[in-house]
Design an enzyme around this catalytic site. Structure first.
Site, PDB file in Angstrom:
ATOM      1  N   ASN A  15       0.835  -1.212   0.000  1.00 51.49           N
ATOM      2  CA  ASN A  15       0.000   0.000   0.000  1.00 51.49           C
ATOM      3  C   ASN A  15       0.865   1.256   0.000  1.00 51.49           C
ATOM      4  OD1 ASN A  15      -3.056  -0.323   0.072  1.00 51.49           O
ATOM      5  ND2 ASN A  15      -2.373  -1.959   1.464  1.00 51.49           N
ATOM      6  N   ARG A  66       2.441   1.845  25.305  1.00 54.20           N
ATOM      7  CA  ARG A  66       1.852   2.362  24.057  1.00 54.20           C
ATOM      8  C   ARG A  66       2.069   3.869  23.887  1.00 54.20           C
ATOM      9  NH1 ARG A  66      -0.901  -0.427  20.881  1.00 54.20           N
ATOM     10  NH2 ARG A  66      -1.503  -1.918  22.467  1.00 54.20           N
ATOM     11  N   MET A  91       0.459  -2.547  12.053  1.00 54.03           N
ATOM     12  CA  MET A  91      -0.290  -3.477  12.885  1.00 54.03           C
ATOM     13  C   MET A  91      -0.168  -3.126  14.367  1.00 54.03           C
ATOM     14  SD  MET A  91      -1.565  -4.917  10.460  1.00 54.03           S
ATOM     15  CE  MET A  91      -2.030  -6.476   9.799  1.00 54.03           C
ATOM     16  N   ARG A  92      -0.522  -1.881  14.695  1.00 50.44           N
ATOM     17  CA  ARG A  92      -0.533  -1.467  16.106  1.00 50.44           C
ATOM     18  C   ARG A  92      -1.749  -0.598  16.352  1.00 50.44           C
ATOM     19  NH1 ARG A  92       3.791  -1.336  19.563  1.00 50.44           N
ATOM     20  NH2 ARG A  92       2.979   0.527  20.580  1.00 50.44           N
ATOM     21  N   ASN A 108      -6.330   4.933   7.842  1.00 50.00           N
ATOM     22  CA  ASN A 108      -5.937   3.528   7.863  1.00 50.00           C
ATOM     23  C   ASN A 108      -6.666   2.801   6.748  1.00 50.00           C
ATOM     24  OD1 ASN A 108      -4.745   1.094   8.900  1.00 50.00           O
ATOM     25  ND2 ASN A 108      -6.744   0.569   9.775  1.00 50.00           N
ATOM     26  N   HIS A 110      -8.025  -1.080   5.699  1.00 49.10           N
ATOM     27  CA  HIS A 110      -8.310  -2.369   6.321  1.00 49.10           C
ATOM     28  C   HIS A 110      -8.946  -3.300   5.281  1.00 49.10           C
ATOM     29  CE1 HIS A 110      -9.026  -5.154   9.580  1.00 49.10           C
ATOM     30  NE2 HIS A 110     -10.203  -5.382   9.036  1.00 49.10           N
ATOM     31  N   ASP A 142      -9.279   6.436  15.021  1.00 51.76           N
ATOM     32  CA  ASP A 142      -9.487   6.914  16.389  1.00 51.76           C
ATOM     33  C   ASP A 142      -8.874   5.904  17.345  1.00 51.76           C
ATOM     34  OD1 ASP A 142     -11.344   4.890  16.612  1.00 51.76           O
ATOM     35  OD2 ASP A 142     -13.085   6.205  16.435  1.00 51.76           O
ATOM     36  N   ASP A 146      -9.859  -0.282  14.217  1.00 53.19           N
ATOM     37  CA  ASP A 146     -10.520  -0.316  12.900  1.00 53.19           C
ATOM     38  C   ASP A 146     -11.930   0.278  12.959  1.00 53.19           C
ATOM     39  OD1 ASP A 146      -8.264  -1.639  11.857  1.00 53.19           O
ATOM     40  OD2 ASP A 146      -9.047  -3.594  12.427  1.00 53.19           O
TER      41      ASP A 146
END
Ligand code: GAR
Length: 207
Positions: A15, A66, A91-92, A108, A110, A142, A146
């Protein structure tokens, strides 16, 4: 001055490559990918970015909480003065700190028609559920997984002989197309967010 985009990835980077191709070809006009960051130092996407002459580096997340990790990412993005962040196979989950630092400026992609099949292995989830159509979604990010307002989706039929791999490949072709289209919409600013809905204020050119 060119509009500055930051890309976050964790793996292969197709991507990212589709976006970089669109920038190079002028399909995303007057923009540049200023930095590519990864949480994994073995992410092939990092080498692909460097091969294109785009600054890229890994910021390993091991051992960091995080928000502490996201502070490193946000500061690297701010250093490059990016105005839009594209997660491309990143992937976080991100912290509230990250989201509020770039509110409504993080996208993002998905590989499902959200809200169906969030999280990992979405194509396998789709096959196991027996859906006849799946697809992909570009959405604002947010704090939830997802879940932010949806900008664009593309529908992909599921065929009887599909495996997770063949379905993923068919969906990926659509991902590459709609990610460019969504970035154009957001950079053009021809939309408004009304609750969960992203409404287009004028027609946008399809990719
Ligand atoms: C893509 O299919 C993307 O939609 C998915 O990871 C793949 C990354 O491929 N992302 C997610 O599942 C995020 N929840 P790429 O590295 O070749 O772009």
């Amino acid at each position: 001055m060119k509009r500055r985009i930051g890309v976050l990835l964790s793996g292969r980077g197709s991507n990212f490559e589709a976006l970089a191709d669109s920038v190079a070809a002028g399909r995303i006009a007057n923009a540049e990918i200023s930095i590519v960051l990864s949480n994994r130092d073995d992410a092939p996407g990092i080498a692909k970015a460097k091969a294109r002459g785009i600054e890229a580096r890994a910021i390993p997340s091991r051992g960091l909480e995080r928000e502490a990790y996201d502070r490193l990412i946000v500061s690297a993005l701010r250093e490059k003065q990016v105005e839009l962040i594209c997660m491309a196979g990143y992937m976080r989950m991100v912290s509230a700190y990250f989201v509020s630092a770039f509110r409504e400026r993080i996208l993002n992609i998905h590989p499902s028609l959200l809200p169906a099949f969030p999280g990992l292995e979405s194509q396998r989830q789709a096959l196991e559920h027996g859906v006849k159509f799946s697809g992909c979604t570009v959405h604002f990010v947010d704090e939830r997984l997802d879940a932010g307002p949806i900008i664009l989706q593309a529908v992909v039929p599921v065929e009887d002989g599909d495996t997770p791999e063949t379905l993923a490949a068919r969906i990926l072709r659509e991902e590459h197309r709609i990610y460019t289209e969504a970035v154009r919409i957001v950079l053009d600013g021809c939309y408004r967010i009304d609750g969960r809905r992203v409404l287009f204020e004028r027609a946008h050119e399809k990719v």
